[in-house]
Write a protein that holds these residues in place. Structure first.
Motif, PDB file in Angstrom:
ATOM      1  N   PHE A  42      11.139  -5.250  -4.069  1.00 50.69           N
ATOM      2  CA  PHE A  42      10.258  -4.115  -3.838  1.00 50.69           C
ATOM      3  C   PHE A  42      10.776  -2.847  -4.515  1.00 50.69           C
ATOM      4  CE2 PHE A  42       8.808  -7.038  -0.594  1.00 50.69           C
ATOM      5  CZ  PHE A  42       7.426  -6.857  -0.652  1.00 50.69           C
ATOM      6  N   ALA A  43      12.098  -2.738  -4.673  1.00 52.70           N
ATOM      7  CA  ALA A  43      12.644  -1.612  -5.430  1.00 52.70           C
ATOM      8  C   ALA A  43      12.193  -1.681  -6.886  1.00 52.70           C
ATOM      9  CB  ALA A  43      14.168  -1.605  -5.341  1.00 52.70           C
ATOM     10  N   ARG A  44      12.216  -2.878  -7.450  1.00 56.29           N
ATOM     11  CA  ARG A  44      11.746  -3.044  -8.830  1.00 56.29           C
ATOM     12  C   ARG A  44      10.247  -2.777  -8.919  1.00 56.29           C
ATOM     13  NH1 ARG A  44      15.317  -5.417 -12.405  1.00 56.29           N
ATOM     14  NH2 ARG A  44      17.240  -6.208 -11.464  1.00 56.29           N
ATOM     15  N   ALA A  45       9.493  -3.237  -7.933  1.00 53.64           N
ATOM     16  CA  ALA A  45       8.058  -2.973  -7.929  1.00 53.64           C
ATOM     17  C   ALA A  45       7.792  -1.471  -7.893  1.00 53.64           C
ATOM     18  CB  ALA A  45       7.405  -3.667  -6.734  1.00 53.64           C
ATOM     19  N   LEU A  46       8.601  -0.758  -7.111  1.00 47.73           N
ATOM     20  CA  LEU A  46       8.468   0.699  -7.037  1.00 47.73           C
ATOM     21  C   LEU A  46       8.721   1.332  -8.401  1.00 47.73           C
ATOM     22  CD1 LEU A  46       8.050   3.042  -4.989  1.00 47.73           C
ATOM     23  CD2 LEU A  46      10.526   3.073  -4.698  1.00 47.73           C
TER      24      LEU A  46
ATOM     25  N   ILE B 173      10.237  10.868  -5.430  1.00 51.11           N
ATOM     26  CA  ILE B 173      10.819  11.079  -4.112  1.00 51.11           C
ATOM     27  C   ILE B 173      11.724   9.894  -3.808  1.00 51.11           C
ATOM     28  CG2 ILE B 173       8.858   9.968  -2.926  1.00 51.11           C
ATOM     29  CD1 ILE B 173       9.278  12.007  -0.644  1.00 51.11           C
ATOM     30  N   PRO B 174      12.928  10.135  -3.259  1.00 50.22           N
ATOM     31  CA  PRO B 174      13.820   9.013  -2.938  1.00 50.22           C
ATOM     32  C   PRO B 174      13.227   8.127  -1.851  1.00 50.22           C
ATOM     33  CG  PRO B 174      14.690  11.072  -2.058  1.00 50.22           C
ATOM     34  CD  PRO B 174      13.531  11.439  -2.919  1.00 50.22           C
ATOM     35  N   VAL B 175      13.563   6.847  -1.909  1.00 50.14           N
ATOM     36  CA  VAL B 175      12.994   5.865  -0.979  1.00 50.14           C
ATOM     37  C   VAL B 175      14.136   5.067  -0.363  1.00 50.14           C
ATOM     38  CG1 VAL B 175      11.478   3.869  -0.736  1.00 50.14           C
ATOM     39  CG2 VAL B 175      10.866   5.715  -2.303  1.00 50.14           C
ATOM     40  N   LEU B 176      14.052   4.855   0.938  1.00 48.94           N
ATOM     41  CA  LEU B 176      15.008   4.020   1.652  1.00 48.94           C
ATOM     42  C   LEU B 176      14.278   2.777   2.151  1.00 48.94           C
ATOM     43  CD1 LEU B 176      17.851   3.562   2.872  1.00 48.94           C
ATOM     44  CD2 LEU B 176      17.037   4.763   4.930  1.00 48.94           C
ATOM     45  N   LEU B 177      14.718   1.605   1.692  1.00 50.05           N
ATOM     46  CA  LEU B 177      14.148   0.332   2.121  1.00 50.05           C
ATOM     47  C   LEU B 177      15.042  -0.250   3.205  1.00 50.05           C
ATOM     48  CD1 LEU B 177      13.326  -1.159  -1.403  1.00 50.05           C
ATOM     49  CD2 LEU B 177      11.723  -0.085   0.187  1.00 50.05           C
ATOM     50  N   THR B 178      14.462  -0.580   4.334  1.00 50.31           N
ATOM     51  CA  THR B 178      15.229  -1.166   5.435  1.00 50.31           C
ATOM     52  C   THR B 178      14.695  -2.553   5.736  1.00 50.31           C
ATOM     53  OG1 THR B 178      13.781  -0.234   7.139  1.00 50.31           O
ATOM     54  CG2 THR B 178      15.644   1.117   6.423  1.00 50.31           C
ATOM     55  N   GLY B 179      15.555  -3.364   6.307  1.00 44.50           N
ATOM     56  CA  GLY B 179      15.148  -4.719   6.653  1.00 44.50           C
ATOM     57  C   GLY B 179      16.338  -5.655   6.612  1.00 44.50           C
ATOM     58  N   GLU B 180      16.164  -6.831   7.167  1.00 44.79           N
ATOM     59  CA  GLU B 180      17.247  -7.809   7.205  1.00 44.79           C
ATOM     60  C   GLU B 180      17.607  -8.289   5.803  1.00 44.79           C
ATOM     61  OE1 GLU B 180      16.079 -10.959   9.791  1.00 44.79           O
ATOM     62  OE2 GLU B 180      15.728  -9.648  11.521  1.00 44.79           O
ATOM     63  N   SER B 181      18.792  -8.876   5.679  1.00 48.59           N
ATOM     64  CA  SER B 181      19.211  -9.447   4.400  1.00 48.59           C
ATOM     65  C   SER B 181      18.243 -10.552   3.990  1.00 48.59           C
ATOM     66  CB  SER B 181      20.626 -10.014   4.499  1.00 48.59           C
ATOM     67  OG  SER B 181      21.560  -8.973   4.717  1.00 48.59           O
ATOM     68  N   GLY B 182      17.913 -10.563   2.708  1.00 50.10           N
ATOM     69  CA  GLY B 182      17.058 -11.625   2.201  1.00 50.10           C
ATOM     70  C   GLY B 182      15.579 -11.368   2.313  1.00 50.10           C
TER      71      GLY B 182
ATOM     72  N   ASP C 290       0.832  -1.207   0.000  1.00 52.81           N
ATOM     73  CA  ASP C 290       0.000   0.000   0.000  1.00 52.81           C
ATOM     74  C   ASP C 290       0.864   1.254   0.000  1.00 52.81           C
ATOM     75  OD1 ASP C 290      -2.266  -1.548  -0.003  1.00 52.81           O
ATOM     76  OD2 ASP C 290      -2.585  -1.412   2.174  1.00 52.81           O
ATOM     77  N   GLN C 291       1.946   1.231   0.794  1.00 48.26           N
ATOM     78  CA  GLN C 291       2.856   2.380   0.825  1.00 48.26           C
ATOM     79  C   GLN C 291       3.485   2.618  -0.545  1.00 48.26           C
ATOM     80  OE1 GLN C 291       5.259   1.230   4.500  1.00 48.26           O
ATOM     81  NE2 GLN C 291       5.348   3.466   4.606  1.00 48.26           N
ATOM     82  N   ILE C 292       3.964   1.528  -1.163  1.00 47.16           N
ATOM     83  CA  ILE C 292       4.626   1.654  -2.460  1.00 47.16           C
ATOM     84  C   ILE C 292       3.650   2.179  -3.507  1.00 47.16           C
ATOM     85  CG2 ILE C 292       5.624   0.299  -4.344  1.00 47.16           C
ATOM     86  CD1 ILE C 292       7.116  -1.311  -2.265  1.00 47.16           C
ATOM     87  N   ALA C 293       2.413   1.692  -3.470  1.00 42.53           N
ATOM     88  CA  ALA C 293       1.412   2.162  -4.433  1.00 42.53           C
ATOM     89  C   ALA C 293       1.167   3.658  -4.288  1.00 42.53           C
ATOM     90  CB  ALA C 293       0.113   1.378  -4.240  1.00 42.53           C
ATOM     91  N   ARG C 294       1.224   4.165  -3.055  1.00 42.37           N
ATOM     92  CA  ARG C 294       0.961   5.585  -2.831  1.00 42.37           C
ATOM     93  C   ARG C 294       2.124   6.472  -3.267  1.00 42.37           C
ATOM     94  NH1 ARG C 294      -1.450   3.662   2.015  1.00 42.37           N
ATOM     95  NH2 ARG C 294       0.421   4.194   3.219  1.00 42.37           N
ATOM     96  N   ILE C 295       3.360   5.991  -3.077  1.00 43.59           N
ATOM     97  CA  ILE C 295       4.511   6.857  -3.343  1.00 43.59           C
ATOM     98  C   ILE C 295       5.116   6.644  -4.731  1.00 43.59           C
ATOM     99  CG2 ILE C 295       5.068   6.952  -0.893  1.00 43.59           C
ATOM    100  CD1 ILE C 295       7.374   5.043  -1.439  1.00 43.59           C
ATOM    101  N   ALA C 296       4.789   5.519  -5.390  1.00 43.92           N
ATOM    102  CA  ALA C 296       5.402   5.219  -6.690  1.00 43.92           C
ATOM    103  C   ALA C 296       5.237   6.339  -7.710  1.00 43.92           C
ATOM    104  CB  ALA C 296       4.855   3.902  -7.242  1.00 43.92           C
ATOM    105  N   PRO C 297       4.076   7.003  -7.805  1.00 38.78           N
ATOM    106  CA  PRO C 297       3.920   8.042  -8.835  1.00 38.78           C
ATOM    107  C   PRO C 297       4.737   9.303  -8.595  1.00 38.78           C
ATOM    108  CG  PRO C 297       1.778   7.220  -8.075  1.00 38.78           C
ATOM    109  CD  PRO C 297       2.807   6.745  -7.100  1.00 38.78           C
ATOM    110  N   TYR C 298       5.310   9.453  -7.412  1.00 36.91           N
ATOM    111  CA  TYR C 298       5.989  10.700  -7.072  1.00 36.91           C
ATOM    112  C   TYR C 298       7.502  10.516  -7.048  1.00 36.91           C
ATOM    113  CZ  TYR C 298       1.220  11.657  -5.659  1.00 36.91           C
ATOM    114  OH  TYR C 298      -0.147  11.787  -5.656  1.00 36.91           O
TER     115      TYR C 298
END
Length: 491
Positions: free
Chosen positions: A200-204, A185-194, A175-183
């Motif tokens: 999700f970067a490609r989906a964005l 704005i830089p995005v930082l994805l955080t989370g464990e390896s794997g 839901d977050q990606i769907a809202r911000i994808a059209p704009y």
């Protein structure tokens, strides 16, 4: 191979006979004494070179070749004339598009050479035209293929196509990606390896207006500063030892599209300054270049580090962090979304079957239960590796729990986060007795699964009697239905 076609037009039979005798051994010769007959031949046969005498009763050779030029412009046109006046020659070249003006008397060898060259010229022009047509068709086919690949990528990275269960925590991420994808704005994805940060970067990217432009990815923590600078910003020939040719950096390659900088938390503080300038100015300067080059890219970065902690420790620049973290999206680990394990496992298995060309029916329910209980500290990447290993080792059409790694079989209903975590430990304070019992239960389950619930073999491995093993199974609720009446060696 067919010989080139030559048409000779001359109203004097003796002259025709002489020309045919010279050319007939090497070319397919046709003759005509009148321009009208010559045009009928040109309409019916494949002719490459027309040789015409200048003096003919109905029209001059120049006039005839001018008519030929209008209807058959690809043919080579040669005129033979006893007149050597410069104006006549110029008029013939201009009006008839004459390839060669031969004056009488001519030498047979010279005539042969001229006709050979004319045939070769026509053949080269034909090949050039075909090549130009082929290149045009190839370019169109390539454009169509690229468009099809882009559409396929867009379908593959649709947000509703990301594999998850209906109640998955990933729903919020999508839901977050769907809202911000059209704009932009830089995005930082955080989370464990794997956890699938590149997915999700490609989906964005493929759900944004930049979807028709390039998506490029780089693991920024995998190389030293100079090599990383060359990779991202490019270099000129001779910029450093080994730079034998210029290189276009990934920022320029991604112009108009998206660049994904993975493991951004591993970048040195020295390189962080250079990266910050590129993000601020939207321009790069390749190594060894004197001028900067403008780029228009959207930056998506990813890290498994806590960058705010890294900032406090002085290992990451705060100004770079705010340049990267226009929007911050956290991807939960697989252990926090156990409901996704089964659908992801089945999706991975489908892909692995195609890659390894080894069709199977699927997992047993026991295998799925074991995978669901395990913590997967390596997240989706670890799950993928395990499923590929199981598929390769599987002797039959069903993938059973006995094929899984023992560490997965030992996992209890509640798991810790480390590779050596004790089942049942980590979420609340427990006594030593509870810890030992949880460990004993997981060892019993793992041993029984490996031996496909053959209790005799399991008891032998564990150094227990059949009665002692049964007592422990009853104690931990590990007896399956029908055990009371099972055979001595059965499960």
């Amino acid at each position: 191979m067919s010989r080139p076609g030559i048409l000779i037009v001359d109203d004097e039979p003796l002259s025709l006979e002489t020309l045919v005798r010279i050319l007939d051994e090497e070319f397919e010769v046709r003759t005509a004494t009148h321009p009208a007959d010559a045009e009928r031949i040109l309409e019916e046969e494949w002719i490459q070179v027309v040789i015409s005498d200048q003096r003919m009763p109905e029209m001059s050779g120049v006039e005839f070749l001018a008519r030929v030029r209008e209807r058959w412009p690809d043919l080579a046109r040669i005129i033979i004339s006893g007149y050597t006046d410069a104006e006549d020659i110029i008029d013939g070249i201009n009006r008839g598009g004459i390839h060669q003006y031969i004056t009488k008397p001519w030498h047979p060898d010279n005539l042969l050479l001229i006709v050979r060259n004319a045939c070769r010229l026509v053949q080269l022009q034909r090949e050039n035209a075909l090549l130009a047509l082929e290149m045009k068709m190839t370019a169109q086919a390539l454009e169509q293929r690229i468009a099809q690949q882009r559409e396929r990528l867009k379908r593959n990275f649709r947000l509703d196509g990301i594999v998850r269960s209906p109640d998955s925590p990933i729903n919020g991420v999508c839901d977050q990606i769907a809202r911000i994808a059209p704009y932009d704005i830089p995005v930082l994805l955080t989370g464990e390896s794997g956890t699938g940060k590149e997915l999700f970067a490609r989906a964005l990217h493929y759900n944004s207006p930049r979807a028709d432009k390039p998506f490029v990815a780089e693991n920024t923590g995998a190389m030293p500063d100079q090599l990383l600078e060359s990779e991202l910003f490019g270099h000129e020939k001779g910029a450093f030892t080994g730079a034998v040719s210029p290189r276009v950096g990934l920022f320029e390659q991604a112009d108009g599209g998206t660049i994904f900088l993975d493991e951004i938390g591993e970048v040195s503080t020295a390189f962080q300054v250079k990266l910050l300038r590129v993000l601020q100015e939207q321009e790069v300067r390749p190594l060894g270049a004197n001028r900067r080059r403008k780029v228009n890219v959207r930056v998506v970065a990813a890290t498994n580090r806590d960058l705010e902690r890294e900032i406090r420790a002085g290992r990451f620049r705060e100004d770079l962090y705010y340049r990267l973290a226009g929007v911050r999206i956290h991807l939960p680990p697989l252990r926090e979304r156990s409901m996704d394990i089964v659908p992801i496992a089945r999706h991975i298995l489908d892909a692995a079957q195609r890659d390894f060309v080894k069709p199977v029916e699927g997992f047993t329910q026991e295998a799925l239960d074991c995978m669901r209980r395990y913590a997967w500290p390596g997240n989706v990447r670890e799950l993928q590796n395990e499923i590929q290993r199981v598929l390769v080792l599987a002797p039959g059409p069903m993938l059973g729990a006995d094929l899984l790694d023992p560490r997965i079989l030992r996992a209890g209903p509640h798991v810790g986060t480390g590779l050596t975590a004790v089942p049942g430990v980590g979420e609340r304070a427990v006594s030593l007795k509870e810890r030992v019992e949880a460990l004993e239960s997981s060892v019993l389950r793992e041993t029984l699964i490996r031996h496909r619930w053959n209790k005799t073999q399991a008891a032998d491995e564990l150094g227990l009697s059949r009665v002692g093993l049964r007592a422990k199974l009853e104690r931990y609720g590990l007896l399956s239905s029908g055990d009371e009446g099972s055979a001595e060696g059965g499960g």
